[in-house]
Write a protein that holds these residues in place. Structure first.
Motif, PDB file in Angstrom:
ATOM      1  N   ARG A 100       0.778  -1.304  -0.009  1.00  0.00           N
ATOM      2  CA  ARG A 100      -0.061  -0.108  -0.256  1.00  0.00           C
ATOM      3  C   ARG A 100       1.030   1.344   0.152  1.00  0.00           C
ATOM      4  N   LEU A 101       2.021   1.243   0.681  1.00  0.00           N
ATOM      5  CA  LEU A 101       2.682   2.235   0.820  1.00  0.00           C
ATOM      6  C   LEU A 101       3.607   2.590  -0.108  1.00  0.00           C
ATOM      7  N   HIS A 102       4.014   1.401  -0.813  1.00  0.00           N
ATOM      8  CA  HIS A 102       5.146   1.441  -1.814  1.00  0.00           C
ATOM      9  C   HIS A 102       6.577   1.674  -0.955  1.00  0.00           C
ATOM     10  N   ALA A 103       6.807   0.998   0.001  1.00  0.00           N
ATOM     11  CA  ALA A 103       7.900   1.068   0.989  1.00  0.00           C
ATOM     12  C   ALA A 103       8.110  -0.390   1.572  1.00  0.00           C
ATOM     13  N   SER A 109       9.495  -8.587   8.256  1.00  0.00           N
ATOM     14  CA  SER A 109       9.736  -7.729   7.415  1.00  0.00           C
ATOM     15  C   SER A 109       8.831  -8.076   6.236  1.00  0.00           C
ATOM     16  N   ALA A 110       8.872  -6.804   5.402  1.00  0.00           N
ATOM     17  CA  ALA A 110       8.285  -7.205   3.852  1.00  0.00           C
ATOM     18  C   ALA A 110       8.917  -6.060   3.224  1.00  0.00           C
ATOM     19  N   THR A 111       9.318  -6.288   1.880  1.00  0.00           N
ATOM     20  CA  THR A 111      10.137  -5.399   0.916  1.00  0.00           C
ATOM     21  C   THR A 111       9.053  -5.033  -0.252  1.00  0.00           C
ATOM     22  N   TRP A 112       9.499  -3.939  -0.672  1.00  0.00           N
ATOM     23  CA  TRP A 112       8.845  -3.300  -1.777  1.00  0.00           C
ATOM     24  C   TRP A 112       9.788  -2.800  -2.683  1.00  0.00           C
ATOM     25  N   PRO A 113       9.765  -2.941  -4.108  1.00  0.00           N
ATOM     26  CA  PRO A 113       9.244  -4.079  -4.518  1.00  0.00           C
ATOM     27  C   PRO A 113       9.707  -5.422  -3.842  1.00  0.00           C
ATOM     28  N   ARG A 114       8.846  -6.364  -4.043  1.00  0.00           N
ATOM     29  CA  ARG A 114       9.114  -7.666  -3.217  1.00  0.00           C
ATOM     30  C   ARG A 114      10.385  -8.393  -3.542  1.00  0.00           C
ATOM     31  N   ASN A 115      10.871  -7.989  -4.559  1.00  0.00           N
ATOM     32  CA  ASN A 115      12.327  -8.788  -4.921  1.00  0.00           C
ATOM     33  C   ASN A 115      13.364  -8.198  -4.606  1.00  0.00           C
ATOM     34  N   VAL A 165      16.736   5.889  17.625  1.00  0.00           N
ATOM     35  CA  VAL A 165      15.659   4.943  16.911  1.00  0.00           C
ATOM     36  C   VAL A 165      15.490   5.711  15.547  1.00  0.00           C
ATOM     37  N   TYR A 166      15.268   5.105  14.580  1.00  0.00           N
ATOM     38  CA  TYR A 166      15.114   5.648  13.347  1.00  0.00           C
ATOM     39  C   TYR A 166      13.574   5.640  13.012  1.00  0.00           C
ATOM     40  N   ARG A 167      13.016   6.646  12.632  1.00  0.00           N
ATOM     41  CA  ARG A 167      11.482   6.795  12.463  1.00  0.00           C
ATOM     42  C   ARG A 167      11.316   7.475  11.118  1.00  0.00           C
ATOM     43  N   GLN A 168      10.285   7.092  10.370  1.00  0.00           N
ATOM     44  CA  GLN A 168      10.026   7.828   9.194  1.00  0.00           C
ATOM     45  C   GLN A 168       8.536   7.931   9.274  1.00  0.00           C
ATOM     46  N   ALA A 169       7.902   9.154   9.023  1.00  0.00           N
ATOM     47  CA  ALA A 169       6.611   9.214   9.156  1.00  0.00           C
ATOM     48  C   ALA A 169       6.106   9.109   7.785  1.00  0.00           C
ATOM     49  N   VAL A 170       4.860   8.073   7.722  1.00  0.00           N
ATOM     50  CA  VAL A 170       4.366   7.667   6.405  1.00  0.00           C
ATOM     51  C   VAL A 170       2.829   8.011   6.228  1.00  0.00           C
ATOM     52  N   ARG A 171       2.625   8.369   5.177  1.00  0.00           N
ATOM     53  CA  ARG A 171       1.292   8.621   4.704  1.00  0.00           C
ATOM     54  C   ARG A 171       0.662   7.814   3.561  1.00  0.00           C
ATOM     55  N   ALA A 172      -0.286   7.345   3.249  1.00  0.00           N
ATOM     56  CA  ALA A 172      -0.810   6.562   2.483  1.00  0.00           C
ATOM     57  C   ALA A 172      -0.710   7.613   0.847  1.00  0.00           C
ATOM     58  N   ASP A 173      -0.831   8.731   0.911  1.00  0.00           N
ATOM     59  CA  ASP A 173      -0.699   9.780  -0.190  1.00  0.00           C
ATOM     60  C   ASP A 173       0.581  10.396  -0.432  1.00  0.00           C
ATOM     61  N   GLN A 174       1.569   9.763   0.141  1.00  0.00           N
ATOM     62  CA  GLN A 174       3.012  10.142   0.018  1.00  0.00           C
ATOM     63  C   GLN A 174       3.868   9.114  -0.430  1.00  0.00           C
ATOM     64  N   PRO A 175       4.557   9.357  -1.637  1.00  0.00           N
ATOM     65  CA  PRO A 175       5.125   8.192  -1.920  1.00  0.00           C
ATOM     66  C   PRO A 175       6.510   8.137  -1.347  1.00  0.00           C
ATOM     67  N   LEU A 176       7.260   7.367  -1.173  1.00  0.00           N
ATOM     68  CA  LEU A 176       8.410   7.393  -0.379  1.00  0.00           C
ATOM     69  C   LEU A 176       9.615   6.820  -1.076  1.00  0.00           C
ATOM     70  N   GLY A 177      10.790   7.254  -1.031  1.00  0.00           N
ATOM     71  CA  GLY A 177      12.122   6.702  -1.418  1.00  0.00           C
ATOM     72  C   GLY A 177      12.612   5.651  -0.570  1.00  0.00           C
ATOM     73  N   GLU A 178      13.975   5.892  -0.508  1.00  0.00           N
ATOM     74  CA  GLU A 178      14.771   4.708   0.472  1.00  0.00           C
ATOM     75  C   GLU A 178      13.929   4.893   1.838  1.00  0.00           C
TER      76      GLU A 178
END
Length: 167
Positions: free
Chosen positions: A118-121, A135-141, A154-167
């Motif tokens: 869903r998040l492409h991350a 864990s789960a990776t995107w893309p799957r491979n 602690v590493y934190r990254q805010a995510v939203r469904a409407d925001q494409p993410l990079g690394e």
């Protein structure tokens, strides 16, 4: 999943084995191409197994070599994009989708895979000692080295469904 079972077109046991494995890892169905061309027919044992597992098989028109995987891919991607635009209530949708799944798919692997898709991350669940739980990776491979996350803090990254993410 999109397939023609080209490498196992005449091996019903291998086809059934694949369906079992797909269902075990959280897949919900497949689109089956080129029946009557590469794969002679869909064996009743495959249909029965899919029914038992609640696994959907979408059979493309038989004996039609003009159909391409790209047609389904583009149609599905468009449907996903439109669904995400029209239904931004991510958590409620996730709970609803999980509730519809067979009990054996009610697990962390399935949930994280759905979140990653869903998040492409890529995403992971770590314990307090930063040990990987799931864990789960995107893309799957893709392979992610979760242990290479910053060791201090602690590493934190805010995510939203409407925001494409990079690394």
């Amino acid at each position: 999943i999109i397939t023609s079972f080209a490498n196992i077109a005449n091996d019903v046991e291998a086809q059934c084995s694949n369906i079992k494995r797909f269902a075990q890892v959280g897949e919900v169905g497949l689109v089956l191409y080129y029946v009557g061309i590469l794969m002679p027919k869909v064996d009743e044992r495959l249909v029965q197994l899919a029914d038992e597992l609640g696994f959907v098989i979408i059979l493309m028109p038989e004996n039609d070599a003009s159909l391409a995987y790209a047609n389904v891919i583009s149609d599905v991607m468009q449907a996903i994009f439109l669904d995400q635009m029209n239904n931004p209530v991510f958590a409620v949708e996730m709970l609803s989708e999980i509730a519809k799944m067979p009990a054996y798919q009610h697990n962390l692997a399935t949930v994280l895979k759905m979140i990653a898709e869903r998040l492409h991350a890529s995403c992971a669940l770590l314990d307090g000692n930063r040990q990987l739980i799931q864990s789960a990776t995107w893309p799957r491979n893709r392979h992610v080295y979760w242990q290479k996350l910053p060791s201090s803090g602690v590493y934190r990254q805010a995510v939203r469904a409407d925001q494409p993410l990079g690394e």
